[in-house]
Design a protein around this motif. Structure first.
Motif, PDB file in Angstrom:
ATOM      1  N   ASN A 128       0.807  -1.248  -0.006  1.00  0.00           N
ATOM      2  CA  ASN A 128      -0.124   0.118  -0.018  1.00  0.00           C
ATOM      3  C   ASN A 128       0.819   1.313  -0.103  1.00  0.00           C
ATOM      4  OD1 ASN A 128      -2.429  -1.606   0.237  1.00  0.00           O
ATOM      5  ND2 ASN A 128      -2.091  -1.849   2.471  1.00  0.00           N
ATOM      6  N   TYR A 129       2.121   1.223  -0.453  1.00  0.00           N
ATOM      7  CA  TYR A 129       3.078   2.348  -0.761  1.00  0.00           C
ATOM      8  C   TYR A 129       3.808   2.091  -1.693  1.00  0.00           C
ATOM      9  CZ  TYR A 129       6.658  -0.114   1.950  1.00  0.00           C
ATOM     10  OH  TYR A 129       7.341  -0.887   2.115  1.00  0.00           O
ATOM     11  N   LYS A 130       4.392   3.265  -2.126  1.00  0.00           N
ATOM     12  CA  LYS A 130       5.453   3.390  -3.395  1.00  0.00           C
ATOM     13  C   LYS A 130       6.558   4.078  -2.848  1.00  0.00           C
ATOM     14  CE  LYS A 130       2.242   3.254  -7.324  1.00  0.00           C
ATOM     15  NZ  LYS A 130       0.881   2.853  -6.593  1.00  0.00           N
ATOM     16  N   ILE A 131       7.809   3.863  -3.470  1.00  0.00           N
ATOM     17  CA  ILE A 131       8.942   4.365  -2.980  1.00  0.00           C
ATOM     18  C   ILE A 131       9.505   5.258  -4.117  1.00  0.00           C
ATOM     19  CG2 ILE A 131      11.477   4.056  -1.682  1.00  0.00           C
ATOM     20  CD1 ILE A 131      10.231   1.112  -0.963  1.00  0.00           C
ATOM     21  N   TYR A 132       9.876   6.308  -3.867  1.00  0.00           N
ATOM     22  CA  TYR A 132      10.395   7.352  -4.669  1.00  0.00           C
ATOM     23  C   TYR A 132      11.848   7.929  -4.385  1.00  0.00           C
ATOM     24  CZ  TYR A 132       5.791   7.654  -6.596  1.00  0.00           C
ATOM     25  OH  TYR A 132       4.761   7.186  -7.339  1.00  0.00           O
ATOM     26  N   PRO A 151       2.152   6.520   0.634  1.00  0.00           N
ATOM     27  CA  PRO A 151       0.979   5.553   0.655  1.00  0.00           C
ATOM     28  C   PRO A 151       0.139   5.822  -0.503  1.00  0.00           C
ATOM     29  CG  PRO A 151       1.321   6.894   2.847  1.00  0.00           C
ATOM     30  CD  PRO A 151       2.144   7.662   1.837  1.00  0.00           C
ATOM     31  N   ASP A 152      -0.692   4.892  -0.660  1.00  0.00           N
ATOM     32  CA  ASP A 152      -1.566   4.952  -1.914  1.00  0.00           C
ATOM     33  C   ASP A 152      -2.803   5.563  -1.494  1.00  0.00           C
ATOM     34  OD1 ASP A 152       0.128   3.124  -3.360  1.00  0.00           O
ATOM     35  OD2 ASP A 152      -0.854   1.330  -2.977  1.00  0.00           O
ATOM     36  N   GLN A 153      -3.173   5.660  -0.239  1.00  0.00           N
ATOM     37  CA  GLN A 153      -4.252   6.212   0.303  1.00  0.00           C
ATOM     38  C   GLN A 153      -3.652   7.613   0.743  1.00  0.00           C
ATOM     39  OE1 GLN A 153      -7.306   5.307  -0.653  1.00  0.00           O
ATOM     40  NE2 GLN A 153      -6.220   3.334  -1.449  1.00  0.00           N
ATOM     41  N   ARG A 188       7.562   0.160   8.289  1.00  0.00           N
ATOM     42  CA  ARG A 188       6.442   0.011   9.152  1.00  0.00           C
ATOM     43  C   ARG A 188       5.696   1.037   9.369  1.00  0.00           C
ATOM     44  NH1 ARG A 188       9.651  -2.753  14.132  1.00  0.00           N
ATOM     45  NH2 ARG A 188       7.463  -3.713  14.542  1.00  0.00           N
ATOM     46  N   LEU A 189       6.288   2.269   9.411  1.00  0.00           N
ATOM     47  CA  LEU A 189       5.098   3.328   9.501  1.00  0.00           C
ATOM     48  C   LEU A 189       4.462   3.566   8.403  1.00  0.00           C
ATOM     49  CD1 LEU A 189       7.465   5.426  11.727  1.00  0.00           C
ATOM     50  CD2 LEU A 189       5.342   4.495  12.499  1.00  0.00           C
ATOM     51  N   ALA A 190       5.206   3.386   7.058  1.00  0.00           N
ATOM     52  CA  ALA A 190       4.538   3.626   5.637  1.00  0.00           C
ATOM     53  C   ALA A 190       3.515   2.699   5.741  1.00  0.00           C
ATOM     54  CB  ALA A 190       5.553   3.448   4.484  1.00  0.00           C
ATOM     55  N   GLU A 191       3.618   1.464   6.030  1.00  0.00           N
ATOM     56  CA  GLU A 191       2.637   0.326   5.901  1.00  0.00           C
ATOM     57  C   GLU A 191       1.219   0.718   6.960  1.00  0.00           C
ATOM     58  OE1 GLU A 191       5.519  -3.635   5.103  1.00  0.00           O
ATOM     59  OE2 GLU A 191       4.546  -3.294   7.232  1.00  0.00           O
ATOM     60  N   ASN A 192       1.652   1.718   7.674  1.00  0.00           N
ATOM     61  CA  ASN A 192       0.306   2.097   8.681  1.00  0.00           C
ATOM     62  C   ASN A 192      -0.038   3.371   8.279  1.00  0.00           C
ATOM     63  OD1 ASN A 192      -0.027   0.324  11.339  1.00  0.00           O
ATOM     64  ND2 ASN A 192       2.124   0.055  10.657  1.00  0.00           N
ATOM     65  N   GLY A 193       0.148   3.773   7.080  1.00  0.00           N
ATOM     66  CA  GLY A 193      -0.596   4.606   6.372  1.00  0.00           C
ATOM     67  C   GLY A 193       0.270   6.175   6.894  1.00  0.00           C
TER      68      GLY A 193
END
Length: 775
Positions: A128-132, A151-153, A188-193
């Motif tokens: 649910n996230y992308k890395i740039y 995040p995607d959202q 882990r924080l990115a996975e949590n939005g």
């Protein structure tokens, strides 16, 4: 002239000085019974003083604080002056550029459209996230680079995640190996939005540390950049805080304002801690593997050094500054650093280690932080989470951090590894980041003469009286802000002496004078035998250089080519001479004194100045001494003393700087010249922010209107003639404009790093009004 205290007035009431044959000690002194290496004992005594002051620092900090605990708003306002002072000593002196934020290719910056940029900059994706790969502007010609986890959202918070400096952003989000899954707190924080930005930090390698055509060193990149920055009133810490705050600038541009947090481990924890303390836009901070009492800062790598930090800001005080915002502390294993890199044919780095402190020590400092904000309304608590077994960033820390950022969601820990879409080059990125900061320090160095001119614009050179009056502020500033002002000595001098030489024309006495408990002044007094009762003669204080001793200049049986027995020569000409022991001896033993002194807002010259003040007081009390005619003459490090002690102590009627005078800022900051202290082991040379306030010309102006002379050998490797002449031209012009051009001289001679003793001796005879020998 200096005012003589009561103890000296009592000495002056004693019977007249006598010179009976075979006198084993001077009149009005006690026998000197100290044995062994007095220089080493001097260094040890100063060390005792500094350790005492370091231990007492925490109890004295309350004088700098006026906390208003009546409300959160009042509390924040009440500590605003402390925040400003912390910003200053961290070196946050430069205005940041308007922030521009770009997604860029990790390999190439050539794009045909914004869509191309985004595609080329997309280097991975996770749950649910992308890395740039990203870059953002910070200071003029200084960018930050790193990774953005988007995040995607819609994000729930904007975060800056800071790895330890030897970890890459790619490690912290799981794109490359190096950090276990449970330690990848950015992922882990990115996975949590959360939207998470991971800056690249300057590492502890030494690939680029040095001047390639002259000498490469084993200084960690952080130390090499620190050295140049510190002289210019900046720090390595400050540069990276600027990168973090520039990211906060970018966050605030978003029309959807979200909670903002900073989390970091090791060096990243340090940066998260101080960034949050100085910028109230950060809502919450999590500090992992850094928090502990700062009283042993001197043991840590020198790039963590902050001038005068311990006077006002222990770890507890800094933590309390973050209130009423949230701070979460994780006591975990720190990065273990045993010292600088060890590579063949590379040296020059300062010693320094990082170890994990005992939990009880961390707990005690966290308790002290909570005590400082006890009574704050509404009340808050700084939590301390213990995690000594796992990697930094345990689930409790991350969930507590998210709660502080107003997240009510259940913490998710997927342990999924992101996919990598393309390769990247962290080494070229590191080199760019290193080079940009280094070039910024060089730009500051090039501009420094103009910055100093602005700093000095309140000095009035319209007349001698105007100059004396207006330059006093600058003298006080130099003493308080650059050298560090120790309190005046309140203890008796307790002079002790013993006869050590009995030559045909003079006798020599070792002298010891108390300055502070454990701190003494020591030297050798040479007294001509032809002094008549009631006669008063001039004195020349003859100062040795680095690793030197009084015997090097005043022992008639020692003839070192650099010194040429110049104290003995002058005594044979009828001058009274005194050769002090200065504490720059013992290699790292004395340089560690500098490490201990700087966090207290002190330096080695803070002690040297007070030692010389005591020497002047004692010399002025001697019946055969004319207190109005006490001169200073120093070689090399003694020349450094010649630029500093007489600038602060008007008991010296003139000063001669031998084999040291040069363009001092270039000497300390330049990455182009082989003379630079950046590539030597002399890490004690850097003085915080002297580059924008005092070069050697300006220091001579503090000596003015007293006579000043430079002695310079053409083959002296300290600096080229051109540097010396360029800087001295500013000295001469100043004296000429005040109508006293005859009081400033320079002698060039065809020789090396040494006392020449020709023009300088003439200078002494003339300005001390003492007859020349007949031969």
């Amino acid at each position: 002239m200096i005012r003589l205290p009561l103890t000296i007035s009592l000495i002056l009431s004693f019977p007249i000085f006598t010179f009976a044959e075979n006198v084993s000690q001077l009149p009005n002194t006690k026998p000197l019974t100290m044995e062994g290496d007095l220089a080493a004992q001097m260094v040890a005594g100063i060390d005792c003083y500094l350790m005492r002051e370091t231990g007492a620092a925490a109890q004295r900090r309350s004088q700098f604080w006026n906390r208003d605990l009546s409300s959160h708003e009042n509390y924040t306002q009440s500590i605003a002056p402390n925040r400003e002072r912390l910003q200053k000593i961290l070196g946050l002196a430069d205005d940041r550029e308007p922030v521009t934020f770009s997604i860029v290719s990790p390999i190439s910056s050539e794009f045909s459209s914004n869509n191309d940029k985004q595609a080329a900059g997309l280097i991975g994706a996770g749950a649910n996230y992308k890395i740039y790969n990203v870059r953002w502007s910070v200071l003029k010609n200084v960018d930050a680079e790193g990774l953005l986890l988007q995040p995607d959202q819609t994000p729930i918070a904007d975060l800056i995640a800071l790895p330890d400096c030897d970890q890459t952003p790619e490690m912290l989000c799981g794109l490359t190996e190096g950090i276990p899954l449970d330690g990848q707190f950015a992922r882990r924080l990115a996975e949590n939005g959360c939207r998470v930005l991971i800056p690249t930090l300057i590492d502890r390698h030494c690939d680029y540390s040095g001047i390639e055509q002259y000498r490469m060193t084993n200084q960690p990149h952080r130390e090499y950049l620190y050295r140049a920055a510190y002289e210019m009133g900046r720090t390595m810490i400050g540069y990276e805080i600027q990168k973090i705050l520039a990211a906060i600038d970018w966050f605030t541009q978003d029309e959807n304002v979200r909670p903002t947090g900073v989390i970091g481990y090791g060096e990243g924890g340090l940066l998260a801690f101080y960034s949050t303390a100085v910028d109230t836009r950060i809502d919450a901070a999590a500090v992992l593997g850094y928090f502990q009492p700062r009283e042993e800062l001197w043991r840590e790598p020198i790039y963590r050094n902050v001038w005068s930090l311990l006077k006002e800001f222990g770890a507890a005080e800094t933590a309390a500054m973050i209130a009423p915002r949230s701070l979460i502390i994780e006591a975990c294993k720190h990065p273990e650093i045993e010292g600088p890199p060890q590579l063949p044919n590379r040296s020059g780095a300062a010693p320094g280690v990082i170890t994990t402190p005992p939990f009880a020590t961390v707990e005690r400092e966290a308790r002290r932080a909570n005590e400082l904000i006890e009574g704050l309304k509404p009340s808050i608590t700084i939590p301390l989470i213990k995690n000594l077994d796992g990697p930094p960033g345990c689930e409790e820390i991350l969930s507590t951090f998210l709660t502080a950022l107003d997240s009510d969601d259940q913490f998710i820990d997927s342990k999924s590894v992101p996919k990598r879409f393309q390769e990247f080059d962290p080494e070229s990125r590191m080199k760019r980041q290193f080079t940009q900061i280094l070039e910024h320090t060089q730009s500051l160095m090039r501009e420094s003469e103009f910055t100093r001119a602005e700093f000095w614009n309140q000095a009035d050179a319209s007349s001698l009286e105007a100059w004396k009056r207006s330059s006093q502020w600058y003298r006080d500033y130099f003493w308080d802000e650059i050298i560090g002002r120790l309190p005046e000595s309140k203890i008796p001098m307790n002079p002790r002496s013993r006869l050590v030489y009995d030559e045909p024309k003079y006798r020599g006495y070792e002298i010891v004078l108390d300055v502070y408990p454990d701190v003494f002044a020591y030297g050798i007094l040479l007294l001509p035998k032809d002094i008549q009762p009631g006669e008063r003669r001039p004195v020349v204080v003859c100062q040795h250089g680095l690793e030197g001793r009084p015997q090097d200049v005043a022992d008639p049986s020692i003839n070192k080519s650099a010194y040429g027995q110049f104290a003995c020569q002058l005594a044979e000409r009828g001058f009274i001479t005194f050769a002090p022991q200065n504490p720059y001896i013992g290699q790292d033993r004395f340089r560690v004194l500098q490490r201990k002194a700087h966090p207290l807002g002190l330096s080695l010259f803070a002690f040297i100045t007070r030692q010389h003040e005591r020497i002047l007081q004692w010399l002025s009390s001697l019946p055969p001494v004319d207190p109005e005619r006490i001169a200073f003459y120093g070689l090399s490090y003694g020349g450094k003393t010649a630029m500093r002690a007489p600038a602060l102590l008007d008991g010296y009627c003139l000063s001669i700087c031998s084999a040291d005078f040069n363009e001092w800022i270039w000497k300390n900051v330049s990455t182009r010249h082989r003379y630079s202290y950046l590539i030597t082991g002399e890490y004690d040379m850097m003085e915080f922010n002297i580059g924008e306030t005092f070069n050697y010309a300006e220091l001579s102006w503090l000596i003015c209107p007293r006579p000043f002379m430079v002695e310079r050998g053409h083959h002296d490797g300290v600096a080229p003639d051109e540097w010396v002449a360029y800087e001295f031209a500013k000295v001469k012009r100043h004296y000429v404009q005040l109508g006293i051009g005859d009081r400033a001289e320079i002698e060039f001679f065809d020789g090396p790093h040494m006392i020449h003793g020709k023009g300088t001796f003439d200078f002494l005879h003339r300005h001390l009004n003492w007859r020349k020998p007949n031969h």
